[in-house]
Design an enzyme around this catalytic site. Structure first.
Site, PDB file in Angstrom:
ATOM      1  N   ARG A  42       0.925  -1.128  -0.044  1.00  0.00           N
ATOM      2  CA  ARG A  42       0.189  -0.049  -0.094  1.00  0.00           C
ATOM      3  C   ARG A  42       1.027   1.287  -0.022  1.00  0.00           C
ATOM      4  O   ARG A  42       1.448   1.586   0.946  1.00  0.00           O
ATOM      5  CB  ARG A  42      -0.961  -0.143   1.232  1.00  0.00           C
ATOM      6  CG  ARG A  42      -1.838   1.189   1.218  1.00  0.00           C
ATOM      7  CD  ARG A  42      -2.755   1.155   2.522  1.00  0.00           C
ATOM      8  NE  ARG A  42      -3.759   2.103   2.560  1.00  0.00           N
ATOM      9  CZ  ARG A  42      -3.475   3.365   3.056  1.00  0.00           C
ATOM     10  NH1 ARG A  42      -2.384   3.663   3.702  1.00  0.00           N
ATOM     11  NH2 ARG A  42      -4.555   4.190   3.179  1.00  0.00           N
ATOM     12  N   SER A 111     -12.435  -3.384   2.035  1.00  0.00           N
ATOM     13  CA  SER A 111     -12.932  -2.732   3.372  1.00  0.00           C
ATOM     14  C   SER A 111     -14.219  -2.090   3.580  1.00  0.00           C
ATOM     15  O   SER A 111     -14.981  -2.008   2.528  1.00  0.00           O
ATOM     16  CB  SER A 111     -11.932  -1.195   3.036  1.00  0.00           C
ATOM     17  OG  SER A 111     -10.633  -1.445   3.258  1.00  0.00           O
ATOM     18  N   LYS A 140      -3.921   6.804   9.496  1.00  0.00           N
ATOM     19  CA  LYS A 140      -4.894   7.191   8.163  1.00  0.00           C
ATOM     20  C   LYS A 140      -5.870   7.993   9.209  1.00  0.00           C
ATOM     21  O   LYS A 140      -6.695   7.351   9.810  1.00  0.00           O
ATOM     22  CB  LYS A 140      -5.569   5.807   7.601  1.00  0.00           C
ATOM     23  CG  LYS A 140      -6.548   6.239   6.595  1.00  0.00           C
ATOM     24  CD  LYS A 140      -6.710   4.785   5.789  1.00  0.00           C
ATOM     25  CE  LYS A 140      -8.234   4.980   5.250  1.00  0.00           C
ATOM     26  NZ  LYS A 140      -8.210   6.011   4.105  1.00  0.00           N
TER      27      LYS A 140
HETATM   28  N1  TZP Z   1      -7.017   1.649   6.656  1.00  0.00           N
HETATM   29  C1  TZP Z   1      -7.914   1.778   7.811  1.00  0.00           C
HETATM   30  S1  TZP Z   1      -7.080   2.199   9.068  1.00  0.00           S
HETATM   31  C2  TZP Z   1      -5.377   2.493   8.153  1.00  0.00           C
HETATM   32  C3  TZP Z   1      -5.746   1.808   7.181  1.00  0.00           C
HETATM   33  C4  TZP Z   1      -4.832   1.590   5.886  1.00  0.00           C
HETATM   34  C5  TZP Z   1      -4.048   2.518   8.643  1.00  0.00           C
HETATM   35  C6  TZP Z   1      -3.763   1.698   9.917  1.00  0.00           C
HETATM   36  O1  TZP Z   1      -2.431   2.131  10.312  1.00  0.00           O
HETATM   37  P1  TZP Z   1      -1.837   1.561  11.738  1.00  0.00           P
HETATM   38  O2  TZP Z   1      -0.560   2.083  11.703  1.00  0.00           O
HETATM   39  O3  TZP Z   1      -1.625  -0.048  11.715  1.00  0.00           O
HETATM   40  O4  TZP Z   1      -2.682   2.113  12.754  1.00  0.00           O
END
Ligand code: TZP
Ligand code: MG
Length: 215
Positions: A42, A111, A140
């Site tokens: 990603r 998702s 995010k």
């Molecule tokens: N989609 C929902 S939350 C997220 C993504 C790509 C990020 C998750 O990152 P982390 O650092 O594991 O909280």
């Protein structure tokens, strides 16, 4: 063609910009040594050519170790680099189109941010749901409201599709996420931003081994 049944338990989602211990390839290699069971490339800021090239490099690293590689958002990149599948969100290509392009053998995750989207993911035949986000996360911020553990439990009661929880998961809360019914935890910063990705992955894998619900 029979589709692989991936082990979703410790699912690394990449972010090159968070890696502190080395290149992304280094981090992924160490994380695999530590026990990650699946990887999603990603990388929102790469141009298409670099995205494909990085995908190929990860594919070469992961395939001999039997660790599936999925690509976020982009079916074209997944096909070009020979990935095992794609992970798509609600504004990406539709599941049916992704399936048509990727073929019956690909793993496709979707998702979900609401119960309606979860029902649709199960109905259309997705391989797993990304429960997004389970907790708020600085990685995010443009997300919908977090599901929380209660939301995750509700999804577990209603749906049989594998649930992969993402968002704010690390060694301190991974066990409760599994206890709430997740089949896997997807993590970005807990591994990418760790000074020791191998140890970080091993810690999460040990939690997964101890807590994952009986299949
Ligand atoms: N989609 C929902 S939350 C997220 C993504 C790509 C990020 C998750 O990152 P982390 O650092 O594991 O909280
Ligand atoms: Mg997306």
């Amino acid at each position: 063609m029979t589709r692989m049944q991936p082990d979703y338990s410790v699912y690394l989602v990449t972010d090159r910009t968070l890696c502190v211990s080395g290149t992304l390839e280094d981090v992924v290699a160490r994380a695999v040594q530590g026990g990650v069971t699946m990887v999603q490339l990603r990388e929102k800021q790469l141009c298409t050519r670099e995205f494909v090239e990085l995908g190929r490099a990860l594919r070469a690293l992961l395939a001999p170790r039997g660790v599936p590689l999925l690509v976020n958002d982009r079916v074209d990149v997944a096909l070009a680099c020979g990935a095992d599948g794609v992970h798509i969100g609600q504004s990406d290509i539709r599941y049916a189109d992704a399936r048509r392009l990727m073929g019956a053998g690909a793993v496709i995750g979707v998702s979900v941010e609401s119960v309606e989207q979860a029902a649709e993911a199960e109905r259309c035949g997705a391989d797993y749901m990304g429960v997004s986000p389970v907790f708020a996360t600085p990685t995010k911020t443009d997300t919908s409201a977090p599901w929380g553990l209660e939301g995750l439990r509700g999804l577990r009661r209603r749906f049989s599709l594998p649930l992969v929880a993402i968002g704010g998961i690390g060694p301190d809360n991974a066990a409760e996420v599994f206890e709430a019914g997740a089949d896997g935890i997807a993590v970005v910063s807990a591994i990418c931003a760790s000074p020791d990705p191998q140890q970080a992955a091993a810690t999460l894998r040990a939690v997964a081994r101890g807590k994952r619900r009986a299949a």
